[in-house]
Design an enzyme around this catalytic site. Structure first.
Site, PDB file in Angstrom:
ATOM      1  N   LYS A   1      20.692 -18.313 -25.957  1.00 17.84           N
ATOM      2  CA  LYS A   1      19.535 -18.167 -26.854  1.00 17.84           C
ATOM      3  C   LYS A   1      19.954 -18.102 -28.325  1.00 17.84           C
ATOM      4  O   LYS A   1      21.136 -17.906 -28.649  1.00 17.84           O
ATOM      5  CB  LYS A   1      18.754 -16.914 -26.450  1.00 17.84           C
ATOM      6  CG  LYS A   1      18.090 -17.027 -25.075  1.00 17.84           C
ATOM      7  CD  LYS A   1      17.233 -15.797 -24.753  1.00 17.84           C
ATOM      8  CE  LYS A   1      16.545 -15.933 -23.406  1.00 17.84           C
ATOM      9  NZ  LYS A   1      15.674 -14.763 -23.112  1.00 17.84           N
TER      10      LYS A   1
ATOM     11  N   ARG B   1      22.332 -14.517 -12.341  1.00 17.11           N
ATOM     12  CA  ARG B   1      21.493 -13.347 -12.654  1.00 17.11           C
ATOM     13  C   ARG B   1      22.361 -12.082 -12.680  1.00 17.11           C
ATOM     14  O   ARG B   1      22.150 -11.193 -13.509  1.00 17.11           O
ATOM     15  CB  ARG B   1      20.356 -13.184 -11.633  1.00 17.11           C
ATOM     16  CG  ARG B   1      19.298 -14.276 -11.620  1.00 17.11           C
ATOM     17  CD  ARG B   1      18.456 -14.399 -12.871  1.00 17.11           C
ATOM     18  NE  ARG B   1      17.833 -13.174 -13.287  1.00 17.11           N
ATOM     19  CZ  ARG B   1      16.825 -13.105 -14.191  1.00 17.11           C
ATOM     20  NH1 ARG B   1      16.335 -14.224 -14.746  1.00 17.11           N
ATOM     21  NH2 ARG B   1      16.321 -11.960 -14.552  1.00 17.11           N
TER      22      ARG B   1
ATOM     23  N   TYR C   1       8.140 -21.615 -21.178  1.00 17.53           N
ATOM     24  CA  TYR C   1       7.756 -20.241 -20.868  1.00 17.53           C
ATOM     25  C   TYR C   1       6.278 -20.114 -20.479  1.00 17.53           C
ATOM     26  O   TYR C   1       5.714 -19.018 -20.555  1.00 17.53           O
ATOM     27  CB  TYR C   1       8.070 -19.331 -22.054  1.00 17.53           C
ATOM     28  CG  TYR C   1       9.530 -18.912 -22.137  1.00 17.53           C
ATOM     29  CD1 TYR C   1      10.123 -18.184 -21.112  1.00 17.53           C
ATOM     30  CD2 TYR C   1      10.303 -19.222 -23.253  1.00 17.53           C
ATOM     31  CE1 TYR C   1      11.451 -17.787 -21.191  1.00 17.53           C
ATOM     32  CE2 TYR C   1      11.639 -18.830 -23.333  1.00 17.53           C
ATOM     33  CZ  TYR C   1      12.202 -18.100 -22.301  1.00 17.53           C
ATOM     34  OH  TYR C   1      13.512 -17.696 -22.370  1.00 17.53           O
TER      35      TYR C   1
ATOM     36  N   ARG D   1      24.409  -9.546 -21.093  1.00 18.49           N
ATOM     37  CA  ARG D   1      23.429  -8.849 -21.941  1.00 18.49           C
ATOM     38  C   ARG D   1      23.946  -7.500 -22.425  1.00 18.49           C
ATOM     39  O   ARG D   1      23.707  -7.126 -23.577  1.00 18.49           O
ATOM     40  CB  ARG D   1      22.103  -8.736 -21.190  1.00 18.49           C
ATOM     41  CG  ARG D   1      21.367 -10.093 -21.181  1.00 18.49           C
ATOM     42  CD  ARG D   1      20.242 -10.139 -20.201  1.00 18.49           C
ATOM     43  NE  ARG D   1      19.342 -11.267 -20.436  1.00 18.49           N
ATOM     44  CZ  ARG D   1      18.368 -11.620 -19.597  1.00 18.49           C
ATOM     45  NH1 ARG D   1      18.171 -10.930 -18.489  1.00 18.49           N
ATOM     46  NH2 ARG D   1      17.595 -12.659 -19.869  1.00 18.49           N
TER      47      ARG D   1
ATOM     48  N   THR E   1      17.138  -7.607 -18.014  1.00 21.85           N
ATOM     49  CA  THR E   1      16.419  -8.185 -19.162  1.00 21.85           C
ATOM     50  C   THR E   1      16.606  -7.336 -20.416  1.00 21.85           C
ATOM     51  O   THR E   1      16.870  -7.858 -21.509  1.00 21.85           O
ATOM     52  CB  THR E   1      14.912  -8.297 -18.829  1.00 21.85           C
ATOM     53  OG1 THR E   1      14.762  -9.007 -17.601  1.00 21.85           O
ATOM     54  CG2 THR E   1      14.157  -8.996 -19.938  1.00 21.85           C
TER      55      THR E   1
HETATM   56  P1  IDP Z   1      14.464 -12.558 -17.675  1.00 13.43           P
HETATM   57  O1  IDP Z   1      14.903 -13.403 -18.863  1.00 13.43           O
HETATM   58  O2  IDP Z   1      15.423 -11.424 -17.407  1.00 13.43           O
HETATM   59  O3  IDP Z   1      14.187 -13.388 -16.445  1.00 13.43           O
HETATM   60  P2  IDP Z   1      11.560 -12.334 -18.035  1.00 13.43           P
HETATM   61  O4  IDP Z   1      10.740 -11.185 -17.558  1.00 13.43           O
HETATM   62  O5  IDP Z   1      11.469 -13.630 -17.289  1.00 13.43           O
HETATM   63  O6  IDP Z   1      13.086 -11.825 -18.095  1.00 13.43           O
HETATM   64  O7  IDP Z   1      11.180 -12.558 -19.558  1.00 13.43           O
HETATM   65  C1  IDP Z   1      11.539 -13.738 -20.229  1.00 13.43           C
HETATM   66  C2  IDP Z   1      12.071 -13.383 -21.586  1.00 13.43           C
HETATM   67  O8  IDP Z   1      11.001 -12.810 -22.356  1.00 13.43           O
HETATM   68  C3  IDP Z   1      13.165 -12.313 -21.618  1.00 13.43           C
HETATM   69  O9  IDP Z   1      14.451 -12.832 -21.347  1.00 13.43           O
HETATM   70  C4  IDP Z   1      13.044 -11.793 -23.031  1.00 13.43           C
HETATM   71  O10 IDP Z   1      13.634 -12.692 -23.979  1.00 13.43           O
HETATM   72  C5  IDP Z   1      11.534 -11.809 -23.224  1.00 13.43           C
HETATM   73  N1  IDP Z   1      10.920 -10.516 -22.863  1.00 13.43           N
HETATM   74  C6  IDP Z   1      10.743 -10.012 -21.615  1.00 13.43           C
HETATM   75  N2  IDP Z   1      10.141  -8.809 -21.645  1.00 13.43           N
HETATM   76  C7  IDP Z   1       9.915  -8.551 -22.953  1.00 13.43           C
HETATM   77  C8  IDP Z   1       9.311  -7.442 -23.653  1.00 13.43           C
HETATM   78  O11 IDP Z   1       8.846  -6.454 -23.062  1.00 13.43           O
HETATM   79  N3  IDP Z   1       9.291  -7.534 -25.025  1.00 13.43           N
HETATM   80  C9  IDP Z   1       9.771  -8.618 -25.717  1.00 13.43           C
HETATM   81  N4  IDP Z   1      10.338  -9.676 -25.092  1.00 13.43           N
HETATM   82  C10 IDP Z   1      10.416  -9.639 -23.731  1.00 13.43           C
HETATM   83 MG    MG Z   2      12.719 -14.870 -16.175  1.00 12.85          MG
END
Ligand code: IDP
Ligand code: MG
Length: 140
Positions: A11, A87, A51, A104, A93
């Site tokens: 990213k 993963r 997304y 991360r 996340t």
């Molecule tokens: P992941 O990337 O671990 O699969 P997802 O829930 O699919 O997580 O969310 C996609 C992306 O959206 C995350 O990687 C992060 O960049 C962003 N994101 C997820 N939750 C939040 C939040 O609560 N606040 C701000 N950004 C978020």
């Molecule tokens: Mg995801």
């Protein structure tokens, strides 16, 4: 366990800090092989499409803005049970919840600027790979 493929994005927070190599090193050390890779600037339309599953989430607009704020590196990764292996090495996340040694935990700035994307299922991996790569661009 079979050798499979998954889709990864390094990213903008990571490319900005010159961490393409650092992130890739952790992927490789986890047993994953980069079988396709390109550095691109996402358009707003591409990021929104990628997304789309999150479009009702409150963070959607900020996430799209972040993902187009600088270059990304899209990659196809191959290895044993690639979706889960990736993963696992990505970590949670929210970097505050991520385990020691994960990408991360090591590199992410925040729950949003969390350095990497990784597919969450084999089905989504196939869809996401096809979103960015032609079959002939992937060389295992
Ligand atoms: P992941 O990337 O671990 O699969 P997802 O829930 O699919 O997580 O969310 C996609 C992306 O959206 C995350 O990687 C992060 O960049 C962003 N994101 C997820 N939750 C939040 C939040 O609560 N606040 C701000 N950004 C978020
Ligand atoms: Mg995801």
């Amino acid at each position: 366990m079979a050798v499979t493929r998954t889709f990864s994005i390094i990213k903008p927070d990571a490319t900005r800090r010159n961490l393409t190599g650092g992130v890739t090193k952790l992927l490789e050390e986890a047993g994953l092989r980069v079988v396709a890779s390109k550095r691109i600037q996402l358009s707003q339309e591409q990021a929104e499409g990628f997304y789309a599953v999150h479009k009702e989430r409150p963070f959607f607009n900020d996430l799209v803005s972040f993902m187009i704020s600088g270059p990304v590196v899209v990659q196809v990764l191959e290895g044993e049970d690639a979706v889960k292996t990736n993963r696992d090495v990505m970590g949670a996340t929210n970097p505050a919840d991520a385990a020691e040694g994960t990408i991360r935990k090591t590199f992410a700035e925040s729950i949003e600027a969390n350095s990497v994307h990784g597919s969450d299922s084999e089905e989504n991996a196939a869809i996401e790979i096809a979103y960015f790569f032609k079959p002939e661009e992937i060389v295992g």
